[in-house]
Design an enzyme around this catalytic site. Structure first.
Site, PDB file in Angstrom:
ATOM      1  N   GLY A  49       0.833  -1.197   0.000  1.00 50.94           N
ATOM      2  CA  GLY A  49       0.000   0.000   0.000  1.00 50.94           C
ATOM      3  C   GLY A  49       0.867   1.246   0.000  1.00 50.94           C
ATOM      4  O   GLY A  49       1.983   1.233   0.539  1.00 50.94           O
ATOM      5  N   GLN A  54       2.902   9.954   1.040  1.00 49.43           N
ATOM      6  CA  GLN A  54       4.247   9.373   1.144  1.00 49.43           C
ATOM      7  C   GLN A  54       5.164   9.750  -0.010  1.00 49.43           C
ATOM      8  O   GLN A  54       6.372   9.579   0.078  1.00 49.43           O
ATOM      9  CB  GLN A  54       4.144   7.838   1.222  1.00 49.43           C
ATOM     10  CG  GLN A  54       3.481   7.337   2.495  1.00 49.43           C
ATOM     11  CD  GLN A  54       3.328   5.842   2.459  1.00 49.43           C
ATOM     12  OE1 GLN A  54       2.331   5.321   1.944  1.00 49.43           O
ATOM     13  NE2 GLN A  54       4.305   5.121   2.971  1.00 49.43           N
ATOM     14  N   CYS A  95       5.823  -0.039   7.070  1.00 44.62           N
ATOM     15  CA  CYS A  95       5.476   1.108   6.225  1.00 44.62           C
ATOM     16  C   CYS A  95       6.664   1.416   5.329  1.00 44.62           C
ATOM     17  O   CYS A  95       7.812   1.401   5.790  1.00 44.62           O
ATOM     18  CB  CYS A  95       5.159   2.312   7.110  1.00 44.62           C
ATOM     19  SG  CYS A  95       4.712   3.800   6.195  1.00 44.62           S
ATOM     20  N   LEU A  96       6.397   1.706   4.068  1.00 41.64           N
ATOM     21  CA  LEU A  96       7.480   2.060   3.146  1.00 41.64           C
ATOM     22  C   LEU A  96       8.207   3.329   3.600  1.00 41.64           C
ATOM     23  O   LEU A  96       9.362   3.527   3.245  1.00 41.64           O
ATOM     24  CB  LEU A  96       6.935   2.231   1.721  1.00 41.64           C
ATOM     25  CG  LEU A  96       6.501   0.932   1.025  1.00 41.64           C
ATOM     26  CD1 LEU A  96       5.791   1.254  -0.279  1.00 41.64           C
ATOM     27  CD2 LEU A  96       7.689   0.009   0.783  1.00 41.64           C
ATOM     28  N   HIS A 137      -4.484   1.867   7.520  1.00 37.72           N
ATOM     29  CA  HIS A 137      -3.108   2.387   7.591  1.00 37.72           C
ATOM     30  C   HIS A 137      -2.910   3.504   6.555  1.00 37.72           C
ATOM     31  O   HIS A 137      -2.369   4.573   6.877  1.00 37.72           O
ATOM     32  CB  HIS A 137      -2.136   1.226   7.347  1.00 37.72           C
ATOM     33  CG  HIS A 137      -0.687   1.598   7.272  1.00 37.72           C
ATOM     34  ND1 HIS A 137       0.245   1.199   8.197  1.00 37.72           N
ATOM     35  CD2 HIS A 137       0.003   2.333   6.361  1.00 37.72           C
ATOM     36  CE1 HIS A 137       1.433   1.684   7.865  1.00 37.72           C
ATOM     37  NE2 HIS A 137       1.319   2.372   6.749  1.00 37.72           N
ATOM     38  N   GLU A 138      -3.366   3.269   5.330  1.00 39.32           N
ATOM     39  CA  GLU A 138      -3.174   4.259   4.255  1.00 39.32           C
ATOM     40  C   GLU A 138      -4.054   5.489   4.468  1.00 39.32           C
ATOM     41  O   GLU A 138      -3.642   6.607   4.163  1.00 39.32           O
ATOM     42  CB  GLU A 138      -3.442   3.629   2.888  1.00 39.32           C
ATOM     43  CG  GLU A 138      -2.580   2.411   2.541  1.00 39.32           C
ATOM     44  CD  GLU A 138      -1.084   2.616   2.719  1.00 39.32           C
ATOM     45  OE1 GLU A 138      -0.621   3.769   2.610  1.00 39.32           O
ATOM     46  OE2 GLU A 138      -0.376   1.645   2.992  1.00 39.32           O
ATOM     47  N   HIS A 141      -2.359   7.888   6.664  1.00 39.61           N
ATOM     48  CA  HIS A 141      -1.359   8.725   5.977  1.00 39.61           C
ATOM     49  C   HIS A 141      -1.999   9.990   5.425  1.00 39.61           C
ATOM     50  O   HIS A 141      -1.425  11.074   5.500  1.00 39.61           O
ATOM     51  CB  HIS A 141      -0.706   7.956   4.814  1.00 39.61           C
ATOM     52  CG  HIS A 141       0.420   7.060   5.215  1.00 39.61           C
ATOM     53  ND1 HIS A 141       1.542   7.513   5.865  1.00 39.61           N
ATOM     54  CD2 HIS A 141       0.612   5.732   5.024  1.00 39.61           C
ATOM     55  CE1 HIS A 141       2.374   6.488   6.069  1.00 39.61           C
ATOM     56  NE2 HIS A 141       1.829   5.398   5.569  1.00 39.61           N
TER      57      HIS A 141
HETATM   58  C1  QAP Z   1       1.000  -0.804   5.061  1.00 43.34           C
HETATM   59  O1  QAP Z   1       3.109  -1.236   4.159  1.00 43.34           O
HETATM   60  C2  QAP Z   1       0.691  -2.070   5.805  1.00 43.34           C
HETATM   61  O2  QAP Z   1       9.934  -1.869   6.260  1.00 43.34           O
HETATM   62  C3  QAP Z   1       1.781  -1.013   3.793  1.00 43.34           C
HETATM   63  O3  QAP Z   1      11.789  -2.651   4.497  1.00 43.34           O
HETATM   64  C4  QAP Z   1       1.677  -2.829   6.380  1.00 43.34           C
HETATM   65  O4  QAP Z   1       3.709  -1.873   2.106  1.00 43.34           O
HETATM   66  C5  QAP Z   1      -0.600  -2.457   5.941  1.00 43.34           C
HETATM   67  C6  QAP Z   1       7.786  -2.441   3.382  1.00 43.34           C
HETATM   68  C7  QAP Z   1       1.376  -4.001   7.045  1.00 43.34           C
HETATM   69  C8  QAP Z   1      -0.905  -3.624   6.615  1.00 43.34           C
HETATM   70  C9  QAP Z   1       0.069  -4.411   7.164  1.00 43.34           C
HETATM   71  C10 QAP Z   1       8.203  -2.105   4.647  1.00 43.34           C
HETATM   72  C11 QAP Z   1       8.738  -2.842   2.468  1.00 43.34           C
HETATM   73  C12 QAP Z   1       6.379  -2.340   2.966  1.00 43.34           C
HETATM   74  C13 QAP Z   1       9.534  -2.193   5.013  1.00 43.34           C
HETATM   75  C14 QAP Z   1       4.033  -1.680   3.255  1.00 43.34           C
HETATM   76  C15 QAP Z   1      10.482  -2.600   4.082  1.00 43.34           C
HETATM   77  C16 QAP Z   1      10.076  -2.926   2.802  1.00 43.34           C
HETATM   78  C17 QAP Z   1       5.398  -1.852   3.745  1.00 43.34           C
HETATM   79 CO    CO Z   2       2.619   3.484   5.495  1.00 43.58          CO
END
Ligand code: QAP
Ligand code: CO
Length: 173
Positions: A49, A54, A95-96, A137-138, A141
């Site tokens: 997401g 972001q 989170c990205l 979560h999004e 943001h």
């Molecule tokens: C939000 O998060 C989310 O630390 C989206 O090194 C996360 O796409 C919603 C990511 C979990 C529900 C459950 C994070 C990639 C991606 C990192 C992401 C990383 C590489 C996170």
């Molecule tokens: Co995020």
């Protein structure tokens, strides 16, 4: 079709992540171009997401793909929650914008949101499980909220220091 240029993902604790996004006025080619670049950026970073906030665009646009095969893109423009389940669960989030950090956050197990799709059509989407968590979560943001704000001040400060140090080390070449 060629891949659009990637966008730069802001990293916590960048203050721009706390900007409140404004609604999209019209789903036109400019917005569709943004969406295309957001998907390319999210897939490139292996995310599930990404909110426009972001990538330093402060409009209510979210792209999501929680599928294993990375072939179920979902776009939410001007999303509004219609209903949250009372049932909540604590799950691990990342989170990205907060790379390498994962921690537990309590969220509603199911949600129903209304949003415009890439064609500008208003749709109601009922979600549960990972998709429901991702939507919440999004949407945070878009309100300028990063998931680490749900953690204790101690944890949040440790994360802040760790990411600032990592960013300094990267700049040092
Ligand atoms: C939000 O998060 C989310 O630390 C989206 O090194 C996360 O796409 C919603 C990511 C979990 C529900 C459950 C994070 C990639 C991606 C990192 C992401 C990383 C590489 C996170
Ligand atoms: Co995020």
């Amino acid at each position: 079709m060629t891949t659009p240029p990637l966008l730069t993902i802001l990293r916590f604790p960048d203050p721009r992540l706390h900007t409140v996004a404004r609604p999209v006025a019209a789903v036109d080619d400019r917005v569709r171009g943004l969406i295309e670049r957001m998907f390319a950026t999210m897939y490139d970073a292996s995310g599930i997401g990404l909110a426009a906030t972001q990538v330093d665009v402060h409009e209510r646009v979210i792209v999501i793909d929680v599928s294993e095969e990375r072939n179920q893109p979902m776009v939410l423009i001007n999303p509004e929650v219609e209903w949250y389940s009372d049932e909540k669960r604590k799950g691990e989030e990342g989170c990205l914008s907060v790379p390498g950090i994962y921690d537990g956050v309590e969220r509603s197990v199911s949600v129903r949101v209304r949003a415009l799709d890439a064609a500008g059509v208003s749709r109601s989407i009922e979600a549960e499980g990972l998709l429901a968590v991702c939507i919440q979560h999004e949407m945070d943001h878009l309100m300028g909220k990063v998931f680490v704000e749900y953690l204790s001040p101690l944890k949040r400060n440790r994360i802040k220091s760790k990411l600032l140090k990592a960013q300094r080390d990267e700049e040092r070449v």
